[in-house]
Design a protein around this motif. Structure first.
Motif, PDB file in Angstrom:
ATOM      1  N   SER A  26      14.009   2.309  22.794  1.00  0.00           N
ATOM      2  CA  SER A  26      13.437   2.539  24.114  1.00  0.00           C
ATOM      3  C   SER A  26      12.070   3.219  24.035  1.00  0.00           C
ATOM      4  N   SER A  27      11.798   3.849  22.882  1.00  0.00           N
ATOM      5  CA  SER A  27      10.518   4.535  22.753  1.00  0.00           C
ATOM      6  C   SER A  27       9.391   3.582  22.372  1.00  0.00           C
ATOM      7  N   LYS A  28       9.721   2.350  22.011  1.00  0.00           N
ATOM      8  CA  LYS A  28       8.680   1.382  21.693  1.00  0.00           C
ATOM      9  C   LYS A  28       7.878   1.060  22.952  1.00  0.00           C
ATOM     10  N   PRO A  29       6.584   0.972  22.834  1.00  0.00           N
ATOM     11  CA  PRO A  29       5.791   0.615  24.019  1.00  0.00           C
ATOM     12  C   PRO A  29       6.042  -0.829  24.418  1.00  0.00           C
ATOM     13  N   SER A  30       5.939  -1.107  25.690  1.00  0.00           N
ATOM     14  CA  SER A  30       6.030  -2.492  26.142  1.00  0.00           C
ATOM     15  C   SER A  30       4.820  -3.246  25.609  1.00  0.00           C
ATOM     16  N   LEU A  31       4.890  -4.572  25.683  1.00  0.00           N
ATOM     17  CA  LEU A  31       3.759  -5.370  25.222  1.00  0.00           C
ATOM     18  C   LEU A  31       2.504  -5.066  26.037  1.00  0.00           C
ATOM     19  N   GLU A  32       2.694  -4.811  27.326  1.00  0.00           N
ATOM     20  CA  GLU A  32       1.555  -4.445  28.161  1.00  0.00           C
ATOM     21  C   GLU A  32       0.927  -3.145  27.678  1.00  0.00           C
ATOM     22  N   SER A  63       9.358  -4.883  24.470  1.00  0.00           N
ATOM     23  CA  SER A  63       8.482  -4.931  23.310  1.00  0.00           C
ATOM     24  C   SER A  63       8.744  -6.164  22.454  1.00  0.00           C
ATOM     25  N   ASP A  64       9.649  -7.031  22.894  1.00  0.00           N
ATOM     26  CA  ASP A  64      10.040  -8.204  22.117  1.00  0.00           C
ATOM     27  C   ASP A  64       9.099  -9.373  22.411  1.00  0.00           C
ATOM     28  N   PRO A  65       8.260  -9.775  21.460  1.00  0.00           N
ATOM     29  CA  PRO A  65       7.295 -10.858  21.710  1.00  0.00           C
ATOM     30  C   PRO A  65       7.937 -12.240  21.786  1.00  0.00           C
ATOM     31  N   ASP A  66       9.216 -12.338  21.391  1.00  0.00           N
ATOM     32  CA  ASP A  66       9.915 -13.618  21.521  1.00  0.00           C
ATOM     33  C   ASP A  66      10.529 -13.788  22.911  1.00  0.00           C
ATOM     34  N   ALA A  67      10.638 -12.703  23.640  1.00  0.00           N
ATOM     35  CA  ALA A  67      11.270 -12.743  24.961  1.00  0.00           C
ATOM     36  C   ALA A  67      10.276 -12.659  26.108  1.00  0.00           C
TER      37      ALA A  67
END
Length: 299
Positions: A26-32, A63-67
């Motif tokens: 949850s601490s990973k930044p979003s792609l934005e 943060s998942d670039p596949d989703a």
């Protein structure tokens, strides 16, 4: 008791481990957020707008670039140098290449802010706008350098390179021929591009080896002389054709006479000739005219 206590401690440790993993995810930044953090510090960058859209049912991890598909729009200040823009374009492309997954990503670089068009519900283009991911003409850096160079041409209002096509916008119909004359001597314009007025009333898909300079000049001069009409040169592949709309029948006759003047005649080695179509109407009558540049009607 000792055995029970061991089981309880083991369960507690498992819960802590799971919680730690969840906290780490949850601490990973979003792609934005990742885009903004990574690109906003580039020299000359004014803003970074990023928008992600879910492409799978499982969208809990932003943060998942596949989703998630991602659209990145980086705006730079109007006073940046070509070197700064080229460096930013390369960095943006490197970022997307490094982080993209199986979902579709796009990235654009703009120089200068878009502005509202007076009395119209739309915004004008930024002075320079270039796609830097996924499709480029040569490279991200080379494309933005080309766009910046075109932008310096007198009377050019904006330049965009999207889907590998160069689009140039000028204020009015009187500006089209002076600009096209300068574009056609540039190596980047060898295969052509598109030029149009800010309102889109006059637009041309330029295919330089199909449309002569005299034909282009005649097309632009006639479009400037009829400010209430729409003029377009559309091209499907390498077959440009002229279209005129919103003229009277009398005006259509005048335009036809201009387009069929013998000095505009031209046939390419493979037999191509530039043709035109005019849709005209009066109060109780309409007429369609089809012809070929440089060939008088009835010949």
């Amino acid at each position: 008791m000792t055995h029970s206590r061991s089981l309880m401690l083991g369960a507690a440790c498992l819960v802590l481990m799971l919680s730690a993993c969840m906290s780490s995810d949850s601490s990973k930044p979003s792609l934005e957020e990742l885009s903004q953090q990574s690109l906003s510090t580039l020299d000359g960058v004014e803003s970074v707008a990023a928008h992600q859209t879910a492409v799978t049912a499982d969208t809990s991890d932003r943060s998942d670039p596949d989703a998630w598909a991602l659209d990145i729009d980086v705006a730079m200040t109007l006073d940046v140098t070509a070197d700064q823009v080229a460096a930013a374009a390369s960095a943006i492309r490197d970022f997307t290449t490094e982080h993209v997954g199986s979902a579709g990503w796009v990235a654009h670089l703009r120089v200068g802010a878009s502005t509202a068009v007076p009395d119209e519900d739309r915004s004008g283009l930024s002075p320079v706008q270039v796609d830097v991911y996924p499709e480029v003409r040569t490279s991200a850096a080379a494309d933005v350098r080309d766009a910046m160079s075109i932008r310096t041409i007198d009377r050019v209002g904006s330049v965009a390179i999207t889907n590998r096509v160069i689009s140039v916008q000028v204020p009015g119909a009187d500006d089209l021929w002076p600009v096209l004359g300068q574009l056609r001597v540039l190596p980047v314009w060898t295969d052509g591009g598109s030029v149009q007025t800010e309102t889109g009333r006059v637009r041309m898909a330029d295919v330089p080896d199909r449309i002569t300079a005299d034909q282009a000049r005649a097309f632009f001069e006639v479009s400037a002389a009829h400010p209430d009409a729409d003029f377009a040169i559309e091209s499907s592949g390498r077959a440009p054709e002229v279209y005129v709309n919103r003229v009277t029948i009398a005006q259509a006759r005048e335009i036809t006479a201009s387009f069929t003047s013998p000095e505009l005649s031209s046939t390419t080695s493979d037999g191509f000739k530039l043709e035109f179509n005019i849709r005209a109407s009066d109060a109780n009558e309409s007429a369609d005219t089809h012809g070929t540049f440089g060939e008088p009607q009835g010949t």
